[in-house]
Design a protein around this motif. Structure first.
Motif, PDB file in Angstrom:
ATOM      1  N   GLY A  12       0.780  -1.229   0.000  1.00  0.00           N
ATOM      2  CA  GLY A  12       0.000   0.000   0.000  1.00  0.00           C
ATOM      3  C   GLY A  12       0.803   1.265   0.000  1.00  0.00           C
ATOM      4  O   GLY A  12       0.244   2.351   0.171  1.00  0.00           O
ATOM      5  N   ARG A  13       2.109   1.195  -0.198  1.00  0.00           N
ATOM      6  CA  ARG A  13       2.906   2.419  -0.246  1.00  0.00           C
ATOM      7  C   ARG A  13       4.018   2.283  -1.280  1.00  0.00           C
ATOM      8  O   ARG A  13       4.389   1.191  -1.682  1.00  0.00           O
ATOM      9  CB  ARG A  13       3.502   2.744   1.124  1.00  0.00           C
ATOM     10  N   VAL A  14       4.533   3.429  -1.702  1.00  0.00           N
ATOM     11  CA  VAL A  14       5.647   3.491  -2.640  1.00  0.00           C
ATOM     12  C   VAL A  14       6.912   3.779  -1.843  1.00  0.00           C
ATOM     13  O   VAL A  14       6.993   4.781  -1.127  1.00  0.00           O
ATOM     14  CB  VAL A  14       5.414   4.581  -3.707  1.00  0.00           C
ATOM     15  N   ARG A  15       7.889   2.902  -1.991  1.00  0.00           N
ATOM     16  CA  ARG A  15       9.137   3.016  -1.228  1.00  0.00           C
ATOM     17  C   ARG A  15      10.239   3.559  -2.140  1.00  0.00           C
ATOM     18  O   ARG A  15      10.549   2.954  -3.168  1.00  0.00           O
ATOM     19  CB  ARG A  15       9.518   1.651  -0.661  1.00  0.00           C
ATOM     20  N   ILE A  16      10.816   4.686  -1.744  1.00  0.00           N
ATOM     21  CA  ILE A  16      11.749   5.409  -2.601  1.00  0.00           C
ATOM     22  C   ILE A  16      13.174   5.293  -2.085  1.00  0.00           C
ATOM     23  O   ILE A  16      13.427   5.392  -0.881  1.00  0.00           O
ATOM     24  CB  ILE A  16      11.341   6.899  -2.698  1.00  0.00           C
TER      25      ILE A  16
ATOM     26  N   LYS B 110      13.958  19.967  -1.705  1.00  0.00           N
ATOM     27  CA  LYS B 110      12.696  19.741  -2.418  1.00  0.00           C
ATOM     28  C   LYS B 110      12.222  18.290  -2.394  1.00  0.00           C
ATOM     29  O   LYS B 110      11.122  17.990  -1.934  1.00  0.00           O
ATOM     30  CB  LYS B 110      12.856  20.191  -3.884  1.00  0.00           C
ATOM     31  N   HIS B 111      13.053  17.384  -2.902  1.00  0.00           N
ATOM     32  CA  HIS B 111      12.563  16.034  -3.173  1.00  0.00           C
ATOM     33  C   HIS B 111      12.276  15.236  -1.904  1.00  0.00           C
ATOM     34  O   HIS B 111      11.184  14.678  -1.754  1.00  0.00           O
ATOM     35  CB  HIS B 111      13.554  15.282  -4.055  1.00  0.00           C
ATOM     36  N   ILE B 112      13.239  15.152  -1.002  1.00  0.00           N
ATOM     37  CA  ILE B 112      13.023  14.329   0.194  1.00  0.00           C
ATOM     38  C   ILE B 112      11.845  14.839   1.024  1.00  0.00           C
ATOM     39  O   ILE B 112      10.924  14.057   1.325  1.00  0.00           O
ATOM     40  CB  ILE B 112      14.307  14.219   1.038  1.00  0.00           C
ATOM     41  N   PRO B 113      11.805  16.124   1.405  1.00  0.00           N
ATOM     42  CA  PRO B 113      10.635  16.568   2.178  1.00  0.00           C
ATOM     43  C   PRO B 113       9.341  16.485   1.385  1.00  0.00           C
ATOM     44  O   PRO B 113       8.272  16.235   1.958  1.00  0.00           O
ATOM     45  CB  PRO B 113      10.980  18.015   2.555  1.00  0.00           C
ATOM     46  N   GLY B 114       9.425  16.656   0.055  1.00  0.00           N
ATOM     47  CA  GLY B 114       8.218  16.533  -0.760  1.00  0.00           C
ATOM     48  C   GLY B 114       7.668  15.128  -0.752  1.00  0.00           C
ATOM     49  O   GLY B 114       6.457  14.914  -0.589  1.00  0.00           O
ATOM     50  N   PHE B 115       8.536  14.145  -0.917  1.00  0.00           N
ATOM     51  CA  PHE B 115       8.105  12.748  -0.868  1.00  0.00           C
ATOM     52  C   PHE B 115       7.542  12.403   0.506  1.00  0.00           C
ATOM     53  O   PHE B 115       6.512  11.736   0.622  1.00  0.00           O
ATOM     54  CB  PHE B 115       9.275  11.813  -1.177  1.00  0.00           C
ATOM     55  N   GLN B 116       8.226  12.855   1.543  1.00  0.00           N
ATOM     56  CA  GLN B 116       7.801  12.501   2.900  1.00  0.00           C
ATOM     57  C   GLN B 116       6.477  13.149   3.289  1.00  0.00           C
ATOM     58  O   GLN B 116       5.833  12.701   4.246  1.00  0.00           O
ATOM     59  CB  GLN B 116       8.896  12.893   3.894  1.00  0.00           C
ATOM     60  N   ALA B 117       6.060  14.143   2.547  1.00  0.00           N
ATOM     61  CA  ALA B 117       4.786  14.802   2.842  1.00  0.00           C
ATOM     62  C   ALA B 117       3.607  14.136   2.143  1.00  0.00           C
ATOM     63  O   ALA B 117       2.455  14.518   2.369  1.00  0.00           O
ATOM     64  CB  ALA B 117       4.854  16.272   2.416  1.00  0.00           C
TER      65      ALA B 117
ATOM     66  N   ASP C 115       1.095  11.063   1.482  1.00  0.00           N
ATOM     67  CA  ASP C 115       0.559   9.845   2.091  1.00  0.00           C
ATOM     68  C   ASP C 115       0.842   8.651   1.175  1.00  0.00           C
ATOM     69  O   ASP C 115       0.673   8.721  -0.041  1.00  0.00           O
ATOM     70  CB  ASP C 115      -0.948   9.971   2.301  1.00  0.00           C
ATOM     71  N   GLY C 116       1.262   7.555   1.765  1.00  0.00           N
ATOM     72  CA  GLY C 116       1.508   6.355   0.996  1.00  0.00           C
ATOM     73  C   GLY C 116       2.872   6.309   0.341  1.00  0.00           C
ATOM     74  O   GLY C 116       3.154   5.408  -0.458  1.00  0.00           O
ATOM     75  N   VAL C 117       3.735   7.272   0.650  1.00  0.00           N
ATOM     76  CA  VAL C 117       5.089   7.321   0.101  1.00  0.00           C
ATOM     77  C   VAL C 117       6.070   7.385   1.252  1.00  0.00           C
ATOM     78  O   VAL C 117       5.868   8.123   2.223  1.00  0.00           O
ATOM     79  CB  VAL C 117       5.280   8.547  -0.817  1.00  0.00           C
ATOM     80  N   SER C 118       7.155   6.628   1.147  1.00  0.00           N
ATOM     81  CA  SER C 118       8.191   6.679   2.168  1.00  0.00           C
ATOM     82  C   SER C 118       9.560   6.705   1.505  1.00  0.00           C
ATOM     83  O   SER C 118       9.771   6.094   0.454  1.00  0.00           O
ATOM     84  CB  SER C 118       8.099   5.483   3.119  1.00  0.00           C
ATOM     85  N   VAL C 119      10.482   7.431   2.106  1.00  0.00           N
ATOM     86  CA  VAL C 119      11.874   7.440   1.660  1.00  0.00           C
ATOM     87  C   VAL C 119      12.616   6.474   2.569  1.00  0.00           C
ATOM     88  O   VAL C 119      12.814   6.739   3.754  1.00  0.00           O
ATOM     89  CB  VAL C 119      12.484   8.851   1.737  1.00  0.00           C
TER      90      VAL C 119
END
Length: 295
Positions: free
Chosen positions: A3-7, A19-26, A28-32
């Motif tokens: 249920g999530r996208v792992r980056i 930009k990218h890391i805080p954007g991804f972490q904000a 839902d359903g996405v994790s770095v």
């Protein structure tokens, strides 16, 4: 994917951290979940700063990791093609920073790899400077309000290459940057979005004034091969001309604007002032606000 996208992050420089890391972490359903920078120490520092659970010593490990679904490439251009192509072959989605690659051959190879894996997302970070204005400008141009288009111009100047005593940056190093020159590509890209076409003929002139700079990695003086300033004149099928000036030689307040001139009016986008202005013969200048969907 539970249920999530792992980056996985490869290359965590200033823009990736801003930009990218805080954007991804904000989202839902996405994790770095994994980060790999140029050294173990710098990877650990980024992991600690952003609470990323794992680090990798090599980018190949990120690509091969079965628990990673997508790769964000924030390295210098010399690794964009190798990582992007390997990631696609490994079945992972890819987002790569602009500049897309070292040269046209690498970019073509990246495109080919993306076409061979149509179910995967393969994206280059778009030129961001005009995004809030793009649809507004496209609508004005398609309406015919400017009349027949005659000339498009852009100028970007900054002090990046003024100091002859400064060490060679990665942008001046062909081993890391390839054929990329200053920010020319990322400033030309919006014109492609607005006009929807490319010129038929191009003339370019670049100059280098500081012929050698110290390479901090090697400790030796090395030749500078990437122009410090470049001017381009291009012609389109309908006779419209493009003039592009990209200079790293200007001290003080820099120029940062686009102008599109037609037979009925001119459109000026001043990025320093964040202002779009329409000018017509015999009429006062009219400030144009961006369309709501562009905001």
């Amino acid at each position: 994917m539970n249920g999530r996208v792992r980056i996985g992050i490869v290359g965590a420089g200033g823009n990736t951290k801003a930009k990218h890391i805080p954007g991804f972490q904000a989202i839902d359903g996405v994790s770095v979940d994994l980060v790999c920078n140029r050294s173990e120490a710098s990877s650990r520092k980024v992991a600690d700063e952003f609470d990323i659970p794992r680090i990798a010593e090599k980018w190949e490990a990120v690509v091969a990791d079965p628990e990673i679904d997508a790769i964000c490439i924030g390295t210098w251009p010399y690794l964009h093609a190798p990582i992007a192509i390997a990631a696609l072959k490994a079945g992972k989605h890819v987002l790569t920073e602009a500049r897309i690659a070292m040269n046209a051959s690498e970019a073509t190879a990246m495109l080919k790899a993306s076409q061979e894996h149509p179910k995967l997302v393969a994206q280059v970070v778009p030129s961001p400077f005009t995004l809030r204005w793009d649809r507004t400008i496209q609508k004005l141009l398609s309406s015919g309000e400017l009349g027949d288009l005659r000339e498009a111009r852009f100028i970007k100047s900054l002090a990046a290459n003024v100091d002859s005593q400064a060490e060679m940056s990665w942008r001046q190093n062909v081993e890391y940057s390839g054929n990329n020159t200053l920010m020319f590509g990322i400033y030309y890209e919006p014109l492609q979005r607005w006009l929807g076409k490319e010129p038929k003929r191009v003339l370019a002139k670049g100059s280098i004034f500081t012929l050698e700079r110290r390479n901090a990695e090697s400790g030796s003086m090395e030749s500078v091969c990437i122009p410090e300033t470049v001017t381009v004149i291009a012609e389109y099928e309908n006779g419209m001309q493009l003039i592009g000036v990209m200079s790293g030689l200007e001290q003080g307040a820099s120029n940062d604007e686009y102008v599109i001139c037609g037979s009925k009016g001119s459109l000026r986008l001043d990025l320093n002032a964040s202002r779009l202005t329409l000018s017509k013969l015999g009429e006062p200048d009219h400030r144009i606000e961006p369309l709501i969907e562009d905001e």
